[in-house]
Design a protein around this motif. Structure first.
Motif, short mmCIF file in Angstrom:
data_model
loop_
_atom_site.label_atom_id
_atom_site.label_comp_id
_atom_site.label_asym_id
_atom_site.label_seq_id
_atom_site.Cartn_x
_atom_site.Cartn_y
_atom_site.Cartn_z
N ARG A 274 0.80 -1.22 0.00
CA ARG A 274 0.00 0.00 0.00
C ARG A 274 0.84 1.28 0.00
NH1 ARG A 274 -5.33 -0.67 0.83
NH2 ARG A 274 -5.55 1.53 1.39
N ASN A 276 3.63 3.75 -1.54
CA ASN A 276 4.41 4.09 -2.73
C ASN A 276 5.75 4.67 -2.27
OD1 ASN A 276 2.51 4.53 -5.65
ND2 ASN A 276 1.67 3.61 -3.83
N ILE A 333 0.85 10.42 -3.39
CA ILE A 333 0.08 9.26 -2.91
C ILE A 333 0.44 8.97 -1.46
CG2 ILE A 333 -0.40 6.82 -3.27
CD1 ILE A 333 0.40 7.23 -6.21
N THR A 335 -1.29 6.43 0.58
CA THR A 335 -1.27 4.98 0.42
C THR A 335 -2.19 4.63 -0.74
OG1 THR A 335 -3.07 4.66 2.00
CG2 THR A 335 -0.82 4.50 2.86
N SER A 336 -2.01 3.42 -1.27
CA SER A 336 -2.83 3.00 -2.40
C SER A 336 -2.92 1.49 -2.43
CB SER A 336 -2.22 3.50 -3.71
OG SER A 336 -2.92 2.99 -4.83
N SER A 337 -4.08 0.98 -2.82
CA SER A 337 -4.28 -0.46 -2.92
C SER A 337 -3.91 -0.99 -4.30
CB SER A 337 -5.74 -0.81 -2.61
OG SER A 337 -6.61 -0.15 -3.52
N THR A 338 -3.58 -0.10 -5.20
CA THR A 338 -3.22 -0.50 -6.56
C THR A 338 -1.71 -0.59 -6.70
OG1 THR A 338 -3.20 1.79 -7.35
CG2 THR A 338 -5.28 0.58 -7.47
#
Length: 461
Positions: A274, A276, A333, A335-338
């Motif tokens: 999550r 980057n 970013i 956090t990110s789920s991608t």
């Protein structure tokens, strides 16, 4: 994704074999020898394992944010300079902002000093293992040796700029390392230069930006020579990178720090789910209802020229409780789920233009220096400078461009003020507690208590 994490787990296991001591080490670099003397030879018994061992070093570096080579150099020196301040109190970090760091500050020890020497020791383990191995193919061995030398040089560059004279640990010999004294700044820079020159000879140019390359070593050498005031070499190395045409300034500032950015010379890929970039995780608020942990200082905000696109593209704001907080937005970013879209950008092309500009100005080549500055200004949407300025005026313009182009990024502002002897005049206005000795961080008390030949920096005794 599953295969990626299996690789990461494999590399972490190898890394733990190589540096099992780093979490429990009580001395500078005095550690217990591995229980199994065949361990490292087994790790470097074939190409796949050797590659995984070096990858394990990178994973270790990227595992924790706010640490030495993963967000720490953007955060703590940014607080020490005139770029960043916290939006609420935290004593350990406020000491950086107030330039009044205690010798028992945990961040100075765990996040910076201890982390740096853990990476350096792992570099030394890899170098010794590769040198002794007869099972790793020659081409890969040379490449991995160059990569590790680059990382060791990067570690010492930031150590010497944070602490001044530091011990040079160049082996895994526990008895030797336990008694290391501090080496002079000049000696440390000589070692950095030597490591980078050897890396430059070993590394290839056609590797991805997530791997140290010949261009990465040249870019770091350009910076090192600038700090050493070797203007000719600084310009030469910066030109080698710029003239290679392998990199180009992004037309849109919003694209500079994306993982496929055209001006990125070297970056590490994230390894934590999550997350980057560390800078995005540190500086970007977790939601629109939460104030950022850090905000840009009024001094920095007021230093942007009207119409500078870096102000609109790289600074964001959030209003909470009637207060507007401005924060760094180079990385966007939290956090990110991608799949990660932003990596840990270590070196980029814009700095090389500014390095060459300063090196040329110092050699009285003002016209070419201004051309390089204008390359950065044009991208920022600003009018170009005339080439008929004086040397002093040119150097002032370079300082300003470095301040804006490189803010909240790898400690550039903090180190620039110190190396140009501007720290006292600029940072003295931050508070009455400022002294010249504050330009160096203290050697951690924990280290002084166990390393008999270490001496404290002036002002912290």
């Amino acid at each position: 994704m599953k295969r990626t994490w299996l690789l990461i787990n494999k590399c972490l296991c190898l890394a733990s074999v190589l540096c099992m001591f780093t979490t429990g080490c009580k001395k500078l670099v005095q550690v217990d020898e591995p229980d199994d003397s065949l361990t490292t030879s087994a790790v470097f018994s074939n190409d796949s394992l050797a590659q995984a061992a070096v990858t394990g070093l990178y994973i270790k570096i990227m595992t924790n944010s706010r640490f030495f080579l993963n967000g720490g150099m953007s955060l703590y020196p940014g607080l020490s300079a005139d770029e960043l301040q916290r939006t609420f109190t935290l004593t350990a970090e406020d000491q950086f902002f107030n330039n009044a760091i205690n010798t028992n500050n945990t961040l100075i020890y765990v996040n910076l000093w201890k982390a740096a020497y853990a990476y350096i020791y792992q570099c030394n383990v890899c170098l010794e293992g590769l040198n002794k191995s007869n099972s790793v193919s020659n081409g890969l061995k040379k490449q991995l040796q160059g990569e590790v030398l680059f990382v060791r040089a990067l570690c010492y560059f930031y150590l010497v700029n944070c602490y001044g004279a530091v011990p040079l640990a160049l082996s895994t010999n526990a008895d030797v390392n336990a008694m290391l004294p501090r080496k002079s700044v000049e000696e440390v820079y000589k070692q950095i230069e030597g490591d980078l020159l050897a890396a430059n000879d070993a590394l290839l140019s056609d590797k991805p930006s997530t791997t140290p390359t010949k261009f990465a070593t040249q870019a770091l050498l350009a910076r090192v020579y600038l700090y050493m005031k070797n203007w000719g070499k600084a310009a030469e190395m910066a030109s080698a990178v710029i003239d290679s045409r392998q990199f180009s300034l992004e037309g849109d500032l919003a694209d500079v720090f994306k993982k496929d950015g055209k001006e990125t010379i070297f970056q590490w890929a994230p390894v934590i789910d999550r997350i980057n970039s560390a800078e995005g995780f540190i500086f970007v608020p977790s939601s629109q209802s939460v104030r950022p942990t850090y905000m840009l200082t009024k001094e920095l905000l007021n230093s942007f020229e009207v119409g500078d696109l870096r102000r609109s593209k790289w600074v964001n704001s959030l209003a909470i409780g009637g207060v507007t907080y401005y924060y760094p937005y180079k990385f966007r970013i939290f956090t990110s789920s991608t799949s990660p879209q932003e990596y840990n950008v270590v070196l980029r092309l814009a700095e090389q233009y500014l390095i060459r500009a300063e090196a040329q100005a110092q050699q009285n080549n003002i016209s070419n220096a201004i051309i390089d500055i204008n390359s950065i200004r044009t991208r920022a949407g600003l009018p170009v400078f005339s080439t008929t300025v004086s040397k002093d005026e040119c150097l002032q313009k370079i300082e300003q461009e470095r301040r804006i182009e490189l803010f909240a990024e790898w400690g550039h502002r903090w180190f620039d003020l110190k190396r140009t002897n501007r720290a006292n005049s600029v940072l003295g206005s931050k508070g009455s507690s400022w002294t010249t000795e504050d330009q160096l961080y203290p050697i951690p008390l924990t280290e002084l208590e166990v390393a008999p030949n270490l001496k404290q920096n002036p002002g912290y005794e």
